[in-house]
Scaffold this motif. Sequence first.
Motif, PDB file in Angstrom:
ATOM      1  N   GLY A 233       0.793  -1.221   0.000  1.00 17.33           N
ATOM      2  CA  GLY A 233       0.000   0.000   0.000  1.00 17.33           C
ATOM      3  C   GLY A 233       0.824   1.270   0.000  1.00 17.33           C
ATOM      4  O   GLY A 233       1.331   1.683   1.028  1.00 17.33           O
TER       5      GLY A 233
ATOM      6  N   VAL B 279       0.414   5.267  -1.103  1.00 14.51           N
ATOM      7  CA  VAL B 279      -0.582   6.254  -1.490  1.00 14.51           C
ATOM      8  C   VAL B 279      -0.001   7.653  -1.412  1.00 14.51           C
ATOM      9  O   VAL B 279       1.036   7.873  -0.786  1.00 14.51           O
ATOM     10  CB  VAL B 279      -1.842   6.178  -0.590  1.00 14.51           C
ATOM     11  CG1 VAL B 279      -2.544   4.839  -0.743  1.00 14.51           C
ATOM     12  CG2 VAL B 279      -1.502   6.444   0.868  1.00 14.51           C
TER      13      VAL B 279
ATOM     14  N   LYS C  47      -3.201   6.283  -5.588  1.00 12.13           N
ATOM     15  CA  LYS C  47      -2.564   5.004  -5.293  1.00 12.13           C
ATOM     16  C   LYS C  47      -1.354   4.855  -6.208  1.00 12.13           C
ATOM     17  O   LYS C  47      -1.458   5.068  -7.412  1.00 12.13           O
ATOM     18  CB  LYS C  47      -3.565   3.907  -5.604  1.00 12.13           C
ATOM     19  CG  LYS C  47      -3.562   2.767  -4.674  1.00 12.13           C
ATOM     20  CD  LYS C  47      -4.669   1.811  -5.064  1.00 12.13           C
ATOM     21  CE  LYS C  47      -4.338   0.486  -4.477  1.00 12.13           C
ATOM     22  NZ  LYS C  47      -5.338  -0.504  -4.724  1.00 12.13           N
TER      23      LYS C  47
END
Length: 174
Positions: free
Chosen positions: A41, A43, A53
């Motif tokens: 992840g 971002v 993202k």
Amino acid sequence: MLSNKAFNIFKKTLKTILLSPVLPILMASPDNVEGEVKFAGTVIEVDSQVVSKITSFNRKVSVSEQDITGSEDIVPGTDVLHQVFTSIAVSETADIEGITIESAAAGLDDGQSELKDAVDQGKIITLKSTRNTGYGWSLSGFFTSYEEGADTSGVYTYKGSFRINSKVEITPGS
């Protein structure tokens, strides 16, 4: 002489015997490599709101140097100087690619607009990269270059270079 049927059974048996020690290795999924660090992840946040993202991330570190060669830095047995350098500055950038995401509260294209506005204004933004383990980095900086586009899928994509001015380690639970 062996018949075709007997020969095929022999080949199959031999193949099984020869491959049995390595079959688990051949069948192992690359997803199961122990200790492997995976891209997870990542971002971009603008004003503490996730607007994008990251789909690709390449970090670069550059070191500036200064020549500190002195008259004592001579190649033995010659009158030739051997250059000596020292590092004087370290800079860090990231080449990134990603997709913008829409804001559930503000509407369809809010993430695209906020990211574009931040880039156009040279705003300091935060790039958060967290691995599956929960560890990672919060990187603060700004875009030094930015390109965007879309295709018939309707997904806005972008790529650019991000100047990293500071970074803070993220630990699980922080």
